[in-house]
Design a protein around this motif. Structure first.
Motif, PDB file in Angstrom:
ATOM      1  N   ASP A 149       0.834  -1.161  -0.144  1.00 12.71           N
ATOM      2  CA  ASP A 149       0.100   0.086  -0.036  1.00 12.71           C
ATOM      3  C   ASP A 149       0.789   1.297   0.110  1.00 12.71           C
ATOM      4  OD1 ASP A 149      -2.286  -1.818  -0.257  1.00 12.71           O
ATOM      5  OD2 ASP A 149      -3.229  -1.261   1.686  1.00 12.71           O
ATOM      6  N   LEU A 150       0.610   2.097   0.902  1.00 10.40           N
ATOM      7  CA  LEU A 150       1.310   3.459   0.790  1.00 10.40           C
ATOM      8  C   LEU A 150       2.677   3.385   1.244  1.00 10.40           C
ATOM      9  CD1 LEU A 150      -1.490   5.819   2.559  1.00 10.40           C
ATOM     10  CD2 LEU A 150      -0.785   5.777   0.167  1.00 10.40           C
ATOM     11  N   ARG A 151       3.266   2.476   2.168  1.00  6.62           N
ATOM     12  CA  ARG A 151       4.625   2.249   2.144  1.00  6.62           C
ATOM     13  C   ARG A 151       5.313   1.978   0.618  1.00  6.62           C
ATOM     14  NH1 ARG A 151       6.745  -1.158   4.696  1.00  6.62           N
ATOM     15  NH2 ARG A 151       5.000  -2.740   4.727  1.00  6.62           N
ATOM     16  N   ALA A 152       4.598   1.488  -0.296  1.00  6.21           N
ATOM     17  CA  ALA A 152       5.181   1.004  -1.650  1.00  6.21           C
ATOM     18  C   ALA A 152       4.837   2.284  -2.521  1.00  6.21           C
ATOM     19  CB  ALA A 152       4.694  -0.358  -2.028  1.00  6.21           C
ATOM     20  N   SER A 176      -1.945   0.728  -9.153  1.00  2.00           N
ATOM     21  CA  SER A 176      -0.766   1.681  -8.594  1.00  2.00           C
ATOM     22  C   SER A 176       0.445   0.846  -8.397  1.00  2.00           C
ATOM     23  CB  SER A 176      -0.952   2.629  -7.544  1.00  2.00           C
ATOM     24  OG  SER A 176      -1.427   1.909  -6.389  1.00  2.00           O
ATOM     25  N   ILE A 177       0.137  -0.243  -7.554  1.00  5.40           N
ATOM     26  CA  ILE A 177       1.082  -1.268  -7.308  1.00  5.40           C
ATOM     27  C   ILE A 177       1.655  -1.997  -8.665  1.00  5.40           C
ATOM     28  CG2 ILE A 177       1.803  -3.350  -6.263  1.00  5.40           C
ATOM     29  CD1 ILE A 177       1.580  -1.101  -4.168  1.00  5.40           C
ATOM     30  N   ILE A 178       0.870  -2.285  -9.445  1.00  4.38           N
ATOM     31  CA  ILE A 178       1.152  -2.788 -10.767  1.00  4.38           C
ATOM     32  C   ILE A 178       2.322  -1.806 -11.666  1.00  4.38           C
ATOM     33  CG2 ILE A 178       0.523  -3.541 -13.114  1.00  4.38           C
ATOM     34  CD1 ILE A 178      -1.957  -4.896 -11.660  1.00  4.38           C
ATOM     35  N   ASN A 179       1.896  -0.558 -11.548  1.00  2.00           N
ATOM     36  CA  ASN A 179       2.583   0.423 -12.265  1.00  2.00           C
ATOM     37  C   ASN A 179       3.877   0.676 -11.697  1.00  2.00           C
ATOM     38  OD1 ASN A 179       0.443   0.957 -14.165  1.00  2.00           O
ATOM     39  ND2 ASN A 179      -0.344   2.475 -13.043  1.00  2.00           N
ATOM     40  N   ARG A 180       3.953   0.626 -10.257  1.00  2.00           N
ATOM     41  CA  ARG A 180       5.301   0.716  -9.543  1.00  2.00           C
ATOM     42  C   ARG A 180       6.197  -0.379  -9.963  1.00  2.00           C
ATOM     43  NH1 ARG A 180       7.753   3.143  -4.893  1.00  2.00           N
ATOM     44  NH2 ARG A 180       6.398   5.060  -5.858  1.00  2.00           N
ATOM     45  N   LEU A 181       5.675  -1.674  -9.966  1.00  2.95           N
ATOM     46  CA  LEU A 181       6.628  -2.646 -10.113  1.00  2.95           C
ATOM     47  C   LEU A 181       6.874  -2.783 -11.630  1.00  2.95           C
ATOM     48  CD1 LEU A 181       4.414  -5.548  -8.442  1.00  2.95           C
ATOM     49  CD2 LEU A 181       6.552  -4.817  -7.761  1.00  2.95           C
ATOM     50  N   ALA A 182       6.135  -2.168 -12.682  1.00  2.74           N
ATOM     51  CA  ALA A 182       6.427  -2.179 -14.082  1.00  2.74           C
ATOM     52  C   ALA A 182       7.625  -1.258 -14.300  1.00  2.74           C
ATOM     53  CB  ALA A 182       5.407  -1.857 -14.876  1.00  2.74           C
TER      54      ALA A 182
END
Length: 217
Positions: free
Chosen positions: A165-168, A209-215
């Protein structure tokens, strides 16, 4: 069964150990030492042991045979699985909770969100405040339907996703607050369909948002 004072101590221990896990002080894969934790928290081992059992039940600690309990190493697959369960359950629960939240609860949630939005732009999110907002809104909505089993499942899934979540994705603080306000507005207005849609949109945006961050890694 725990008596009231013992239960309060166990819950205090639970909150403090949970913060160690979610805050990263207790690292994924690290073995948890009951005695050292009790010393660090200035408590006896009994409430600490009870708290560890609660965290084990929520899936944040895993038993490693005679070695004891270990902080779970959350994989992205675990996160996505938990979020998928939340997407199935929480919109329906938001629909059921519409019109059922007490006015005092709504006012307190709005105050928390306003405090978060007032933080200086670009500053790191206050982790404790972020967690309070998440616990407050999602917890109040799931509790409002008065189904203990459903609330317990959602709580466990929230714990799993709180590891990211927000920590990531700290830049989502403002977006998360505004999405929470949309959910709260619909619930307060008693509009079940709007509450369900706002909850589904919020959780979908968290996932994306998590998927985009990982990408980008």
């Amino acid at each position: 069964m725990l008596n009231a004072p013992d239960k309060r101590l166990a819950l205090q221990a639970y909150e403090q150990i949970l913060e160690l896990i979610l805050g990263g002080s207790a690292k994924p894969g690290e073995l948890v030492n009951e005695r050292r934790l009790a010393d660090a928290l200035n408590m006896s081992r009994t409430p600490v042991r009870d708290a560890l059992l609660m965290l084990e039940g929520e899936g944040l600690l895993l038993r490693q045979g005679s070695r004891g309990l270990q902080v779970k190493q959350m994989r992205i697959e675990d996160y996505m699985d938990a979020l998928q369960v939340r997407l199935l359950l929480e919109p329906a629960v938001a629909r059921m909770a519409a019109g059922k939240l007490p006015a005092a609860t709504i006012a307190a949630l709005r105050e928390q969100i306003a405090e978060a939005l007032a933080q200086a732009p670009g500053q790191p999110a206050d982790r404790a405040l972020v967690r309070d907002i998440d616990e407050g809104l999602h917890g109040a909505i799931s509790d409002a339907v008065e189904n203990q089993q459903l609330s317990s499942i959602i709580r466990t899934m929230r714990r799993q996703t709180q590891m990211f979540d927000l920590r990531a994705v700290p830049e989502r603080l403002e977006d998360t607050c505004r999405e929470h306000l949309e959910i709260l507005d619909a619930v307060e207005a008693g509009n079940g369909e709007a509450a369900a849609q706002a909850m589904a949109a919020h959780l979908s945006r968290v996932r994306d948002s998590i998927i985009n961050r990982l990408a980008r890694l």
